[in-house]
Write a protein that holds these residues in place. Sequence first.
Motif, PDB file in Angstrom:
ATOM      1  N   ARG A 252       0.850  -1.185   0.000  1.00 57.12           N
ATOM      2  CA  ARG A 252       0.000   0.000   0.000  1.00 57.12           C
ATOM      3  C   ARG A 252       0.884   1.233   0.000  1.00 57.12           C
ATOM      4  O   ARG A 252       1.940   1.249   0.627  1.00 57.12           O
ATOM      5  N   ASP A 253       0.385   2.259  -0.698  1.00 55.09           N
ATOM      6  CA  ASP A 253       1.074   3.558  -0.689  1.00 55.09           C
ATOM      7  C   ASP A 253       0.467   4.400   0.424  1.00 55.09           C
ATOM      8  O   ASP A 253      -0.759   4.562   0.466  1.00 55.09           O
ATOM      9  N   VAL A 254       1.285   4.941   1.302  1.00 54.87           N
ATOM     10  CA  VAL A 254       0.775   5.788   2.380  1.00 54.87           C
ATOM     11  C   VAL A 254       1.422   7.170   2.248  1.00 54.87           C
ATOM     12  O   VAL A 254       2.646   7.283   2.238  1.00 54.87           O
ATOM     13  N   GLN A 255       0.568   8.195   2.098  1.00 56.44           N
ATOM     14  CA  GLN A 255       1.088   9.573   1.977  1.00 56.44           C
ATOM     15  C   GLN A 255       0.628  10.350   3.207  1.00 56.44           C
ATOM     16  O   GLN A 255      -0.563  10.401   3.501  1.00 56.44           O
ATOM     17  N   VAL A 256       1.572  10.948   3.899  1.00 54.89           N
ATOM     18  CA  VAL A 256       1.267  11.635   5.148  1.00 54.89           C
ATOM     19  C   VAL A 256       1.668  13.109   5.034  1.00 54.89           C
ATOM     20  O   VAL A 256       2.779  13.417   4.602  1.00 54.89           O
ATOM     21  N   LEU A 282       5.555  12.762   3.869  1.00 58.20           N
ATOM     22  CA  LEU A 282       6.191  11.440   3.800  1.00 58.20           C
ATOM     23  C   LEU A 282       5.434  10.589   2.776  1.00 58.20           C
ATOM     24  O   LEU A 282       4.202  10.636   2.722  1.00 58.20           O
ATOM     25  N   HIS A 283       6.187   9.850   1.976  1.00 55.93           N
ATOM     26  CA  HIS A 283       5.551   8.886   1.047  1.00 55.93           C
ATOM     27  C   HIS A 283       6.159   7.518   1.380  1.00 55.93           C
ATOM     28  O   HIS A 283       7.338   7.283   1.164  1.00 55.93           O
ATOM     29  N   LEU A 284       5.312   6.633   1.918  1.00 56.02           N
ATOM     30  CA  LEU A 284       5.802   5.337   2.398  1.00 56.02           C
ATOM     31  C   LEU A 284       5.142   4.200   1.651  1.00 56.02           C
ATOM     32  O   LEU A 284       4.027   4.349   1.145  1.00 56.02           O
ATOM     33  N   SER A 297       2.265   3.558  14.854  1.00 58.88           N
ATOM     34  CA  SER A 297       3.615   4.087  15.082  1.00 58.88           C
ATOM     35  C   SER A 297       3.693   5.574  14.728  1.00 58.88           C
ATOM     36  O   SER A 297       4.270   6.366  15.478  1.00 58.88           O
ATOM     37  N   LEU A 298       3.057   5.953  13.610  1.00 55.31           N
ATOM     38  CA  LEU A 298       3.089   7.363  13.191  1.00 55.31           C
ATOM     39  C   LEU A 298       2.324   8.240  14.170  1.00 55.31           C
ATOM     40  O   LEU A 298       2.764   9.349  14.514  1.00 55.31           O
ATOM     41  N   LEU A 299       1.172   7.769  14.662  1.00 53.69           N
ATOM     42  CA  LEU A 299       0.359   8.558  15.599  1.00 53.69           C
ATOM     43  C   LEU A 299       1.131   8.848  16.880  1.00 53.69           C
ATOM     44  O   LEU A 299       0.985   9.904  17.495  1.00 53.69           O
ATOM     45  N   LEU A 300       1.961   7.912  17.260  1.00 59.18           N
ATOM     46  CA  LEU A 300       2.737   8.090  18.484  1.00 59.18           C
ATOM     47  C   LEU A 300       3.895   9.075  18.298  1.00 59.18           C
ATOM     48  O   LEU A 300       4.275   9.789  19.213  1.00 59.18           O
ATOM     49  N   GLN A 301       4.418   9.129  17.071  1.00 64.03           N
ATOM     50  CA  GLN A 301       5.653   9.894  16.855  1.00 64.03           C
ATOM     51  C   GLN A 301       5.439  11.297  16.280  1.00 64.03           C
ATOM     52  O   GLN A 301       6.323  12.142  16.376  1.00 64.03           O
ATOM     53  N   CYS A 302       4.332  11.565  15.606  1.00 66.53           N
ATOM     54  CA  CYS A 302       4.205  12.878  14.966  1.00 66.53           C
ATOM     55  C   CYS A 302       2.754  13.341  14.865  1.00 66.53           C
ATOM     56  O   CYS A 302       1.822  12.538  14.980  1.00 66.53           O
ATOM     57  N   GLU A 303       2.601  14.679  14.645  1.00 65.99           N
ATOM     58  CA  GLU A 303       1.287  15.298  14.444  1.00 65.99           C
ATOM     59  C   GLU A 303       0.988  15.279  12.948  1.00 65.99           C
ATOM     60  O   GLU A 303       1.814  15.715  12.147  1.00 65.99           O
ATOM     61  N   MET A 304      -0.181  14.796  12.563  1.00 65.15           N
ATOM     62  CA  MET A 304      -0.491  14.706  11.126  1.00 65.15           C
ATOM     63  C   MET A 304      -1.685  15.592  10.759  1.00 65.15           C
ATOM     64  O   MET A 304      -2.652  15.670  11.512  1.00 65.15           O
ATOM     65  N   ASP A 305      -1.585  16.270   9.597  1.00 60.27           N
ATOM     66  CA  ASP A 305      -2.716  17.059   9.073  1.00 60.27           C
ATOM     67  C   ASP A 305      -3.620  16.195   8.190  1.00 60.27           C
ATOM     68  O   ASP A 305      -4.817  16.389   8.125  1.00 60.27           O
ATOM     69  N   ASP A 306      -2.983  15.281   7.453  1.00 61.15           N
ATOM     70  CA  ASP A 306      -3.767  14.474   6.501  1.00 61.15           C
ATOM     71  C   ASP A 306      -3.024  13.157   6.244  1.00 61.15           C
ATOM     72  O   ASP A 306      -1.794  13.095   6.352  1.00 61.15           O
ATOM     73  N   ILE A 307      -3.800  12.141   5.885  1.00 62.84           N
ATOM     74  CA  ILE A 307      -3.171  10.855   5.543  1.00 62.84           C
ATOM     75  C   ILE A 307      -3.983  10.207   4.412  1.00 62.84           C
ATOM     76  O   ILE A 307      -5.214  10.298   4.399  1.00 62.84           O
TER      77      ILE A 307
END
Lengths: 330, 266
Positions: A252-256, A282-284, A297-307
């Motif tokens: 899966r492509d994940v864009q954050v 980030l493009h994972l 893991s991402l929720l624990l480490q950083c603040e996100m505007d969109d995913i």
Amino acid sequence: MSIIQVTNLSKIYQRPVKEPGFKGSLKALVKRSVLQKKALTDFNLRVEEGELVGLIGPNGAGKTTLVKLLCGIIQPTSGSLDVLGFKPGELKDAFRRQYAVVMGQKSQLWWDLPALDTFRLNKEIYGIPEEKFKKNLHEYVDLFGISELLQVPVRNLSLGERMKMELMAALLHDPRLIFLDEPTIGLDAIAQKQIRLFLKEINTRRQVTILMTSHYMDDIRHLCNRTIVINEGEKMYDGSLENLLTRFQGQRDVQVILSEPVGLGLNLPDGVTCRERQPYRLHLQVPRSQVKELLSSLLLQCEMDDIRIEDEEIGNVIERIYRSGREVFA
Amino acid sequence: MNLPKYAAIGAIGMRARMAYRFDVWLGATMPFIRVLLAYMLWKALFAGKETIAGFTLETMTAYYILTAFLARLDQTNGMVWEYAEDIREGRFAKYLAKPVNPFGHFLATAAARTLYVIGIALGSVILLAFLFRNSRLLPANLSDILYAAAIAFLGLVFMASLNWLTAVLAWKFKDITGFHMIKGNIVEFLAGTFLPLALLPDGVLHLMRWFPFYYIQYLPASLMLGMNREEAFSGLITIGLWTIGALLLGEWAWRILRRQDEGAGA
């Protein structure tokens, strides 16, 4: 009843090879070396009437060779071919009246004359009755909406307009079978879409069998109910595109989009690949089974505007299949 | 053979030729250049002489006007480049994928181009005849005209077959430039385009009667001038046999060599 039956078909090309430079040219004057290139090896294929089959593969895979063999333009090295009940290599007129071929990079239109002249020529060549000719012409002109271009010399048409004319020229005699070799090559997105709609319409409404090669996965995805993957002259897959993707679209492509920039210290779970890292973006790429783990893991480490989470691009999947070779189907 | 199909192929070829006006008008001037150059040369050579090899200056000028016209009728020499390039570049598929005979296509295109040239160059010939006040261009009897026309027609079919054979050799050799150019120069000389063959020694002239090129321009032009009448019938038979041979050879070569197509661009 199969419209195409191919059994153990092989084609080997004799390609002259020459060393570079002046010395190589002199040597070639006396003795020319020949390299044998296997374009197709023991290829088997069966296509039923009304199917719309997509042939995909990298450059030099053997797609165009297969189309040329099916049309009778070139001869096989071994194996048997039956197309519309004929041996294509014999080039019988009764056979050639029943199919059409459009090669994206080779035109059948008369360059200095309006396309209508080529259409009228095809009317005579294929013996199309005047009434049927007019009916088909009007139908295709309406489908493409290009009536004002019929009298413009071909050299003054855009690439997309020319391809529409090529398709019309190929279809005026109501062929049962159409071979399309990269029909959308070089076209813009709008023209590609129009041509796809046209082909779908022809296939559905007239039950015309279509065998097409394309480098554009969108062509295959939107048009073909059957996909054949070919590489180095061998068939690697024959089935629906959905099955192929289910099997190989494991990522899966994940864009954050981040609220705050992250440093280099971001810890990603094992198996996650970072394709692009910018301060706010980030493009994972992550295996399907690890999406949940990555999000936690991402929720624990950083603040996100969109995913945004999407299936991996089909082109990447196919590219991976080509690269992996036959073992992926083993 | 479905004639309307090949007539349509010829007609579209003719329309394509007419797309460029400059080329049309340049084509009309070609006979003028050749005839004027020949006239200037022969006028100098005729100084103080009544005849050379049986030709007066008037018949010699008429000969050049006629051969300039006949030489332009064979359009297949130029078509060799187009077809050989189509074969080399993998574009020949356009003839194979349609229900047409490729040689029929070649002949239909050649016939259309010849008709087009007749339309363009005939006016030039009439104008040249008027400019030179050359009455020798009007043959005395109908049988001479008919024999000349029949021999010239068979000569054109022979040349078309020979040039078709040359084009299909591109499957075998890829580049046929050298062969085609050498062949072109030999044919121009042997056909009498440069010089009336009557200027050659008798032995050579006798030998040439066994070969087809003698009948392409030289004999038809001679018959039109009221010369070599005794050769008309044997000439018709000879060029007829050569034409049948060339047609068969071209068909055989095409059938064998097209199977060697390696599908350029595949």
